[in-house]
Structure formats: C-alpha cells, structure tokens
Design a protein around this motif. Sequence first.
Motif, PDB file in Angstrom:
ATOM      1  N   ASN A  53     -53.516  58.245 108.083  1.00 14.74           N
ATOM      2  CA  ASN A  53     -53.792  58.685 109.453  1.00 14.74           C
ATOM      3  C   ASN A  53     -52.866  59.805 109.918  1.00 14.74           C
ATOM      4  N   SER A  54     -51.975  60.270 109.064  1.00 13.69           N
ATOM      5  CA  SER A  54     -51.033  61.318 109.465  1.00 13.69           C
ATOM      6  C   SER A  54     -51.660  62.708 109.492  1.00 13.69           C
ATOM      7  N   MET A  55     -52.798  62.884 108.829  1.00  9.40           N
ATOM      8  CA  MET A  55     -53.488  64.175 108.771  1.00  9.40           C
ATOM      9  C   MET A  55     -52.669  65.253 108.065  1.00  9.40           C
ATOM     10  N   LEU A  56     -51.660  64.849 107.285  1.00 13.13           N
ATOM     11  CA  LEU A  56     -50.847  65.793 106.525  1.00 13.13           C
ATOM     12  C   LEU A  56     -51.232  65.728 105.053  1.00 13.13           C
ATOM     13  N   VAL A  57     -51.184  66.854 104.390  1.00  9.30           N
ATOM     14  CA  VAL A  57     -51.336  66.879 102.939  1.00  9.30           C
ATOM     15  C   VAL A  57     -49.974  66.478 102.377  1.00  9.30           C
ATOM     16  N   LYS A  59     -48.213  66.821  99.625  1.00  9.76           N
ATOM     17  CA  LYS A  59     -47.361  67.816  98.975  1.00  9.76           C
ATOM     18  C   LYS A  59     -46.781  68.809  99.979  1.00  9.76           C
ATOM     19  N   GLN A  60     -47.590  69.243 100.941  1.00  4.94           N
ATOM     20  CA  GLN A  60     -47.092  70.165 101.969  1.00  4.94           C
ATOM     21  C   GLN A  60     -46.035  69.482 102.831  1.00  4.94           C
ATOM     22  N   ALA A  61     -46.274  68.206 103.174  1.00  8.86           N
ATOM     23  CA  ALA A  61     -45.288  67.454 103.947  1.00  8.86           C
ATOM     24  C   ALA A  61     -43.990  67.314 103.153  1.00  8.86           C
ATOM     25  N   GLY A  62     -44.099  67.146 101.849  1.00  6.94           N
ATOM     26  CA  GLY A  62     -42.917  67.037 100.996  1.00  6.94           C
ATOM     27  C   GLY A  62     -42.056  68.280 101.033  1.00  6.94           C
ATOM     28  N   PHE A  63     -42.682  69.436 100.932  1.00  9.61           N
ATOM     29  CA  PHE A  63     -41.923  70.688 100.988  1.00  9.61           C
ATOM     30  C   PHE A  63     -41.277  70.888 102.362  1.00  9.61           C
ATOM     31  N   GLU A  64     -41.999  70.518 103.419  1.00  6.14           N
ATOM     32  CA  GLU A  64     -41.469  70.655 104.775  1.00  6.14           C
ATOM     33  C   GLU A  64     -40.265  69.736 104.991  1.00  6.14           C
ATOM     34  N   ILE A  65     -40.389  68.483 104.568  1.00 10.51           N
ATOM     35  CA  ILE A  65     -39.292  67.525 104.726  1.00 10.51           C
ATOM     36  C   ILE A  65     -38.085  67.967 103.899  1.00 10.51           C
ATOM     37  N   ALA A  66     -38.316  68.377 102.664  1.00  7.48           N
ATOM     38  CA  ALA A  66     -37.214  68.804 101.792  1.00  7.48           C
ATOM     39  C   ALA A  66     -36.445  69.976 102.396  1.00  7.48           C
ATOM     40  N   GLU A  67     -37.169  70.900 102.982  1.00 11.60           N
ATOM     41  CA  GLU A  67     -36.514  72.056 103.604  1.00 11.60           C
ATOM     42  C   GLU A  67     -35.639  71.617 104.771  1.00 11.60           C
ATOM     43  N   LYS A  68     -36.156  70.711 105.599  1.00 11.07           N
ATOM     44  CA  LYS A  68     -35.389  70.252 106.762  1.00 11.07           C
ATOM     45  C   LYS A  68     -34.211  69.364 106.371  1.00 11.07           C
TER      46      LYS A  68
END
Length: 97
Positions: A53-57, A59-68
Amino acid sequence: MLSSKERSNLRSIASNIEPVTQVGKMGVNESLIESLDKAIEKREIIKVTVLENSMLVPKQAGFEIAEKLNAEFVCATGRKLVFYRRSKNPKVEHIIF
C-alpha cells in the motif's frame, strides 16, 4: 562502493535477519529515516519491508533511503530491502569482509 563479493557476503548475512521496520503509506519520511539511522548504527546491516500500500517501487525506495542514510543499498529481494553502513560506535561488532 561495495564489491560484488562484499555485496554477496552481506546478502547472505541479511538472509538470517528480520526486517526492522516497514515503509507504508507515508512513504520515506523524516521519522522513518531517524529510526533507520539508529538501527543501522547499532547493527550495521538492516532489512526493511516495503508494503504494497506504499505505492513505492521497492528498488527506487531503496536508493532514496540509502542516500538519506548515507548507507549502501545492498539489494532488493521482492519487497525486502537491505542496507549496510559501518558503525562509528567501537562497541558494535563490525562485519568483517
């Protein structure tokens, strides 16, 4: 940057751990990043689940979290994400490659 051998080693370690949290409807927000930052500092390697239900892909969420988090995004297996960052705390048992 992790080598393929290091990434493989981390994936094998991650297969035996439980996810520390979930990414839900709220997506990647400040409170999620704060809790993940504390968890990765204590463990060096963490696993996160991305709910449908997060509506996130994932792999894309992974890159975003890793960057932050200023961490390495190890892999995405289905909806499970794995992150690694060497802890600055000397009391933590460090992962040796």
